[in-house]
Structure formats: structure tokens, C-alpha cells
Scaffold this motif. Structure first.
Motif, mmCIF file in Angstrom:
data_model
loop_
_atom_site.group_PDB
_atom_site.id
_atom_site.type_symbol
_atom_site.label_atom_id
_atom_site.label_comp_id
_atom_site.label_asym_id
_atom_site.label_seq_id
_atom_site.Cartn_x
_atom_site.Cartn_y
_atom_site.Cartn_z
ATOM 1 N N MET A 159 50.124 38.664 38.559
ATOM 2 C CA MET A 159 49.053 39.214 39.385
ATOM 3 C C MET A 159 48.004 38.130 39.569
ATOM 4 O O MET A 159 48.038 37.090 38.917
ATOM 5 C CB MET A 159 48.423 40.440 38.717
ATOM 6 N N ASP A 160 47.070 38.373 40.490
ATOM 7 C CA ASP A 160 45.971 37.422 40.674
ATOM 8 C C ASP A 160 44.910 37.734 39.630
ATOM 9 O O ASP A 160 43.894 38.373 39.902
ATOM 10 C CB ASP A 160 45.398 37.544 42.089
ATOM 11 N N PHE A 161 45.161 37.252 38.398
ATOM 12 C CA PHE A 161 44.285 37.602 37.282
ATOM 13 C C PHE A 161 42.898 36.994 37.437
ATOM 14 O O PHE A 161 41.909 37.547 36.970
ATOM 15 C CB PHE A 161 44.914 37.137 35.965
ATOM 16 N N ILE A 162 42.815 35.855 38.107
ATOM 17 C CA ILE A 162 41.517 35.213 38.315
ATOM 18 C C ILE A 162 40.613 36.127 39.143
ATOM 19 O O ILE A 162 39.472 36.420 38.766
ATOM 20 C CB ILE A 162 41.696 33.841 38.993
ATOM 21 N N LYS A 163 41.131 36.604 40.261
ATOM 22 C CA LYS A 163 40.342 37.500 41.121
ATOM 23 C C LYS A 163 40.070 38.829 40.410
ATOM 24 O O LYS A 163 38.965 39.380 40.486
ATOM 25 C CB LYS A 163 41.076 37.744 42.437
ATOM 26 N N PHE A 164 41.071 39.344 39.708
ATOM 27 C CA PHE A 164 40.929 40.607 38.982
ATOM 28 C C PHE A 164 39.843 40.499 37.914
ATOM 29 O O PHE A 164 39.020 41.408 37.749
ATOM 30 C CB PHE A 164 42.268 40.977 38.340
ATOM 31 N N GLY A 165 39.846 39.386 37.189
ATOM 32 C CA GLY A 165 38.863 39.206 36.128
ATOM 33 C C GLY A 165 37.442 39.148 36.654
ATOM 34 O O GLY A 165 36.529 39.776 36.103
ATOM 35 N N VAL A 166 37.231 38.397 37.728
ATOM 36 C CA VAL A 166 35.886 38.288 38.304
ATOM 37 C C VAL A 166 35.423 39.636 38.852
ATOM 38 O O VAL A 166 34.284 40.069 38.626
ATOM 39 C CB VAL A 166 35.868 37.210 39.412
#
Length: 741
Positions: free
Chosen positions: A343-350
Motif C-alpha cells: 500500500m502507499d504507506f507514506i501517504k497513509f501515514g501522513v
């Protein structure tokens, strides 16, 4: 019936003691592992495994392995208790402290072993979120949180971790890392020696910058000695020379970055001729290195723990990332890449504020990194009175009394706690101070997916997916950590993840799974939870992936996929010169003068061996045989002569914090005025390590300083390597203590 008992089964799984995650074939019989072999047909690891991975079962099947919960008695001894008693008594104490002292009086330390699992750290964090406590501490502030802190500042998210494109790179400069022994950090690279030889065979340039000619430098590359803890000055002059030699990709800088003017101002006075005085890297060699870096069709600088733990790890890593970016090598084939996971964890985290906390520690006012405070503050947070003073601590998958700085002080602090609970597979040094010791399953006893870095971030040299079932069943009353934290949350009267719905859901599926499978102890359906994670991220089912016993190759990393759309800064640009880093860089002039003043003094570094993994393997007799029953100090032969020392003479090493006594050996691959001592030793007083506690090593980390004034202000990192020390012949005999004195 007799033949069934003796049936030998072969399982395909993967190792979970380091980031390499090597594919393995495991043979079992009667719920015991007989042999472990490398999986020669694995899609990525291709038959590679280290000796630690092949004999890890001897650690898990040790007679010392924890099987039942233990409770500390008033006389300091431990007795077996039931799970319901342990969980209820812990819950009652937590309720009391939560009510009387507040949520932040209850803390947790998460160790490295927790990180190599998917469910363990998730449920541990869920427990602390349910408590409403911000008092999280992590082993990352011993070895890598500088990278997280800097990545958040320049890329907008702490887990944005560019890595060298090893398959296509043509100039690689490795600083303070030893991949042949330690594998790779923040990147899954099985058999790193083979990968680096391929780089050289295709005509690429490879440099190893280290105070010791390491095992890696012996096998491949051009080695250059560097004075310990002067890496930041090496990076300054490298950046200075990159600009002087017109190595800046001006189009890339203009389109995708901000702050280049401040960077040029910062490095203009740091020439290679100037920094040579402290780094000992000759200006002519550095200039040639920069020239090769610029001319290569794809290049990168890479660093690891030798830089991270050197006292200026944040500034050094920042400058490294600036070099890779402004040279046009960031997000480029053959340069550095930013992977994609399930998944796009970077975008999800932010978007969800995960790992993005900016609160300050009670002691010292240091900013949290990855939603955790520095481990080097833990002793002070316990010993300093006032609102939020730590009264209880859960230690999960770690052994801070061996791995943390100023361990003597930390041990005193732990003895002041009203509640210390450890979750582990052994009763180690930390567990020997605990009020409750809870026995956990080991990696071969649990189903799993690759941990968060490869799974969510795609930090793999060769991207692939794999799933594993448990290879053997738990023994006695060993339990997985996710089930333990669920039951602890219930006993403490709090909901996991701060959600009553989540708590009720997990309690319900735990009851159903336990009853359906006739389990003796409450157990969550781990495979089902992992399958749910895969389904939520639109992946194949756990069962389908697991059937591919050699792993499933994924799409290769794509250069150009990171910038600008996955940069998480508000303007979608790489921030080359964050204000806080520029402010911290002002201290470099003073530090440079300090380095010159102390040029004649020894600096202490660490040293790893292929048979040891931090402190994990010292209870395996095989790993501490043939003269490996202790750690030694290592000095260059000329330093041995100057100090009038012979082989195996005892020496005293003194830092500003403490002293240790240890036998010395000569090592010609060391830089003069450098002393190397492996860490992870000092098990003499561990209650439950009946082989390791007969070894004679000393705990070198008692020499390192803790407390807010001694930590990196950006990341909270402790200064664990490159420490200035005094060395002399021992003033007495070797004692069976942590310090040897």
C-alpha cells in the motif's frame, strides 16, 4: 502410531532475525526442529543464509527457554504463576497507577525483536494507545532514529528511506557499514557480498569508508580509513567538492528542491584539505572519489550504524541525502530509489498522523521520533520526580540493560519501578529485574509476513512477497504477543487502539478461535489477521501466497515513481535545508576544534562477529565455543607497543561515564588510536541464561552516556560509537561483573 511420531516434515519459511529474511527449509520431528537449510529455490535469497539463521533453533529450543509466566517474590526469586493470575495482577497495578499517576506514568520499550514481526508491534502500540500513554521508547534510538528524524524533515515522512539501486549502480560509497557481516540496513539484501562483487565485475566503483578494514572491505571495494565520529566532516567536504566540481544537477534542484543556497553557504568553507586534519582522509583521495561519483552513470552514498551512532548521525545522514539529491541521483535508476509496498504507506501515514507526533519529552524536551521518545532518557524519566514520572514499564522483544547507554544507571532505575513486565523468550538481564516475566512464542512458532519495511515500504533489493505458517507449536504456556496484549488491555480496563469496537471484535474472535481449535490458552487467529491485512491492501490471500513456498516476485522498483507525487512535504519538494538542521550545523565549528584537540586520544568503536547478533546468540553453546566465550578489546599493533601491552593483557578503558576492564588483542586492520569492543556481552547475572551467564564478557555500553545533554538533539540518538576514551594497563584483576572491575 509410532511411525507418525517419528515422521520428519519439511517446511518452507523465512528467517526473522534480521532484515535479510532469508528463505529457509526447516525439518521438524515431534514438534522439534532438526535442521535448517537455505532454500536454494527462493526467488530472492537464492540459497543464502548466515550461520545465525541456520542454527537459530538451538536458541529457541534451549533448556532455558521460557515456558510459563514467572512472578518475582520479595526475596528476589521467581515462581511460576498462571496466566490468569499474572494478567489480572498486572492489570490491577496498571489500573491503580493509571488512576493515581496518569497514563504517561506507564511506559513501554519496544526492542528490535518486536520489529521483525508484523502483529507484535501493532498490538503493542495498540495497547499503549488504549492506555492513552505517550511514553513509548524504542531501540531505534540506539541505532537508526537519525534516519527517521531527518527523512521526516526533508521528505515529509519518517519512513521515506531511499536506498541504493544495487542492480544498476555504478559508484557506491558505503560509510560506517559492514554488509558482509551485518547484512544491509533498511534494505533486504541477502548475500550482500555477492551483490557488491557484481557491482565491481561490471566496472563500477566501490568505496568502503570505515575506521577498520572490515570484512566487507576485505572482500570488495577500495577501503579508506576515517577517524571515528568524524563522518559529518567527510560529508561536508564531499558536498563542498561536489559543488566545486560542477556535480550539481541544476535542473533537478530547480524543479524538485528548495534550500540550495543555504546548503552552498553551509559547505563553502569545508574543503577536503581542511577536513583531512580530522577525518584523516587525504584531500586527493576524496577529490578522486567525488570525481568518480559525478562521472558514474548512477551513484549513491549509503551509511549505517557506524555513522548513525557516532554522535552526529542526524547531520551526517542529512548531508548524505542532500548529496544524493542535488547530484540528480535521487529517484534515479542506478542511484537511490524509494520503494512501494502493498500500500502507499507514506501517504497513509501522513494522512492519519501515524509516526508524526511532535510532542516533547518530559525530561530534556526532546521531540518524539516515530511516536517514541529517546531510550537514553528512560532512566531519567524513571528517576526524576514530578507529573508523568514513569512508574511502570513494559519491555517487549528487547533487552535494554545490555543495549542501552549507561546501563548501570538504567539498572538502578529499573529497580525503582513499581511494575516492570517483560515479554520475551528468555529471562535475560532485563527480565532478571522484572516483577512479571511473560513467555512468548519465537519466530518459528508463528505465522507471518515480511515485516513492515519490506511489506509496507518495499525496502527490498529484489521485490517479492512471501507468507509462512508456524513451523512448530508453542511449548508449555508460550503465547503470541498479540494475544497477550489483547488480554492485558481487558485486564487493565482499556480498549486496544482506543476503540471499544476493536476490543470487542478481537475478544470475540479470540474466544471463537480458542474454542474451535480447542486451545488451552486464549489465542488470536494470527493467520486470519494477516490475511485480513493482505485483503485490506488488495493482495492475494495468505493461503495462496503461502502455497508459493519459494516466494512470489513482485514488480521491480521503478525509478521516477517518488518525485514529486510521493514527497510528503507541503510543497511536494525535497527540503534540502530545514531550519532545525541548519541551526544544529552551527555547532560543527566547535566540534571541529574539539576533534583537533583530541586527535591524540583513543576513540572507542564497536565490532561485530558473524556468530553474534547483538546479545541474542550468546546462550547458544555453538556460537560461543572455540575461544568465543568473551568479548575482547582490539588495538592496532603500534598502539599495543606504545602502551607496552602484550596479547591478552588486561586493560582499563575509561570514558567520562564509567570504566571497564577487559583483555586486549591486536588487530592490524584497525586504524591507530582506535579501540574496538563488541557490544552485547555481560550476561554473568542473567537469571535465565544458564550458558551465557558462564561467559566472561563485559558490557561496553556502560561507557556511553545517557541523559538529554548527551543525546542527538534532532533524533534522540545515543552516542554509542566514536566515544573518546583513555586506555591503560589494568590496575587489578578481572572481576565477574558487567564492567570487569
Amino acid at each position: 502410531m509410532e511411525s507418525d511420531l517419528k515422521e520428519i516434515k519439511t517446511h518452507h519459511t523465512f528467517c526473522r532475525i534480521c532484515e535479510a529474511l532469508c528463505g529457509l527449509e526447516v525439518q521438524t520431528q515431534n514438534n522439534q526442529v532438526i535442521t535448517i537449510k537455505p532454500n536454494k529455490n527462493h526467488v530472492a535469497t537464492e540459497g543464502f543464509s548466515c550461520v545465525k539463521g541456520l542454527y537459530q533453533h538451538e536458541m529457541y529450543q534451549s533448556p532455558d527457554r521460557l515456558k510459563y509466566p514467572l512472578k518475582r517474590q520479595k526475596d528476589g526469586t521467581y515462581t511460576r504463576v498462571s496466566w490468569p493470575q499474572a494478567i489480572q495482577e498486572i492489570g490491577d497495578k496498571v489500573k491503580q497507577l493509571h488512576k493515581e499517576e496518569g497514563a504517561d506514568a506507564i511506559g513501554m520499550y519496544v526492542g528490535t525483536a518486536a520489529g521483525f514481526s508484523v502483529l507484535h508491534p501493532v498490538f503493542a502500540q495498540g495497547f499503549m494507545t488504549g492506555l492513552g500513554s505517550k511514553s513509548m521508547y524504542s531501540s531505534s534510538t540506539q541505532d537508526c532514529s537519525n534516519k527517521f528524524a531527518v527523512s521526516k524533515l526533508i521528505y515529509g515522512f519518517p519512513f521515506t528511506l531511499p536506498f541504493p539501486d544495487l542492480d544498476h549502480i555504478n559508484c557506491l560509497i558505503i560509510v560506517g557499514a559492514n554488509p558482509v557481516i551485518s547484512k544491509w540496513s533498511f534494505l533486504q539484501v541477502p548475500n550482500p557480498g555477492k551483490k557488491l562483487k557484481k557491482l565491481e565485475n561490471r566496472g563500477g566503483k566501490l568505496y568502503i569508508i570505515d575506521p577498520r578494514k572490515t570484512e566487507t572491505a576485505t572482500v570488495v571495494g577500495n577501503h579508506l580509513f576515517i577517524r571515528p565520529s568524524t563522518d559529518v566532516f567527510f560529508y561536508l567536504s564531499f558536498l563542498h567538492e561536489l559543488i566545486n566540481q560542477n556535480g550539481v544537477d541544476n535542473q533537478f534542484v530547480q524543479n524538485h528542491t528548495i534550500g540550495i543556497t543555504a546548503i552552498k553557504d553551509l559547505v563553502k568553507d569545508w574543503s577536503p584539505e581542511k577536513t583531512e586534519e580530522v577525518t584523516r582522509i587525504k584531500a586527493i583521495d576524496l577529490k578522486e572519489m567525488v570525481r568518480n561519483y559525478i562521472q558514474a552513470d548512477g551513484a549513491a552514498l549509503y551509511c549505517s550504524t557506524g555513522v548513525n551512532m557516532g554522535g552526529n548521525g542526524s547531520l551526517a545522514f542529512w548531508l548524505q541525502e542532500v548529496i544524493n539529491a542535488i547530484s540528480g541521483n535521487l529517484d534515479r535508476k542506478g542511484g537511490t530509489l524509494v520503494g512501494k509496498g502493498v500500500m502507499d504507506f507514506i501517504k497513509f501515514g501522513v494522512k492519519n498522523g501515524i509516526l508524526m507526533r511532535t510532542d516533547k519529552s518530559r525530561v530534556g524536551g526532546l521531540t518524539s521520533v516515530n511516536d517514541s521518545f529517546p531510550g537514553g532518557l528512560l532512566a531519567d524519566e524513571i528517576l526524576t520526580p514530578g507529573k508523568g514520572q514513569l512508574k511502570a514499564l513494559f519491555v517487549t522483544g528487547g533487552n535494554p540493560l545490555i543495549t542501552m547507554p549507561n546501563s548501570e544507571k538504567l539498572k538502578t532505575a529499573f529497580q525503582k519501578l513499581e511494575l516492570l513486565v517483560t515479554l520475551d523468550i528468555y529471562q535475560n538481564e532485563t527480565s532478571s529485574e522484572a516483577h512479571y516475566v511473560l513467555p512468548c512464542t519465537d519466530p518459528l512458532q508463528r505465522p507471518d509476513l515480511p515485516f513492515i519495511f519490506p511489506l509496507m515500504l518495499g525496502l527490498q533489493q529484489k521485490p517479492y512477497m512471501q507468507a509462512t505458517k508456524a513451523v512448530i507449536d508453542p511449548v508449555g504456556e508460550q503465547r503470541d504477543e498479540s494475544s497477550i496484549y489483547l488480554d492485558l488491555a481487558k485486564a487493565c480496563g482499556i480498549p486496544l487502539f482506543g476503540s471499544r469496537i476493536a476490543q470487542s471484535f478481537f475478544e470475540g474472535i479470540e474466544r471463537y478461535h480458542t474454542k474451535k481449535n480447542k486451545k488451552d490458552l486464549p489465542t488470536l487467529p494470527q493467520e486470519a489477521l494477516l490475511n485480513g491485512l493482505l485483503r485490506l491492501t488488495r493482495q492475494s490471500s495468505f493461503k495462496k501466497i503461502q502455497k508459493n513456498q519459494n516466494g512470489i516476485l513482485n514488480k521491480e522498483h521503478e525509478a521516477g515513481s517518488f518525485i514529486p507525487k510521493r514527497v510528503m512535504t507541503p510543497d511536494k519538494k525535497v527540503h534540502l535545508a530545514p531550519e532545525i538542521l541548519l541551526e544544529q550545523s552551527q555547532k560543527l565549528i566547535r566540534l571541529f576544534e574539539t576533534e583537533k584537540e583530541n586527535a591524540h586520544r583513543f576513540k572507542l568503536i564497536t565490532k561485530r562477529a558473524v556468530t553474534t547478533h547483538n546479545s541474542w546468540t550468546h546462550n547458544i553453546e555453538r556460537m560461543t565455543s572455540k575461544g568465543r566465550v568473551t568479548n575482547y578489546a582490539y588495538l592496532h599493533p603500534t598502539d599495543m607497543v606504545d602502551l607496552n601491552l602484550g596479547e591478552l593483557d588486561l586493560i582499563d578503558i575509561r570514558s567520562e561515564t564509567a570504566s571497564i576492564r577487559i583483555a586486549v588483542k591486536s588487530l592490524k586492520t584497525l586504524m591507530p588510536k582506535t579501540i574496538a569492543v563488541p557490544h552485547g556481552w555481560g550476561h554473568q547475572h542473567a537469571v535465565g541464561l544458564n550458558h551465557a551467564n558462564k561467559t566472561a564478557g563485559v558490557n561496553v555500553n556502560i561507557l556511553a552516556a545517557d541523559g538529554p545533554k548527551n543525546l542527538d538533539e534532532i533524533s534522540g540518538m545515543a552516542h554509542l560509537t566514536g566515544i573518546i576514551v583513555d586506555v591503560k594497563a589494568a590496575e587489578g584483576a578481572l572481576q565477574t561483573t558487567w564492567s570487569g572491575i
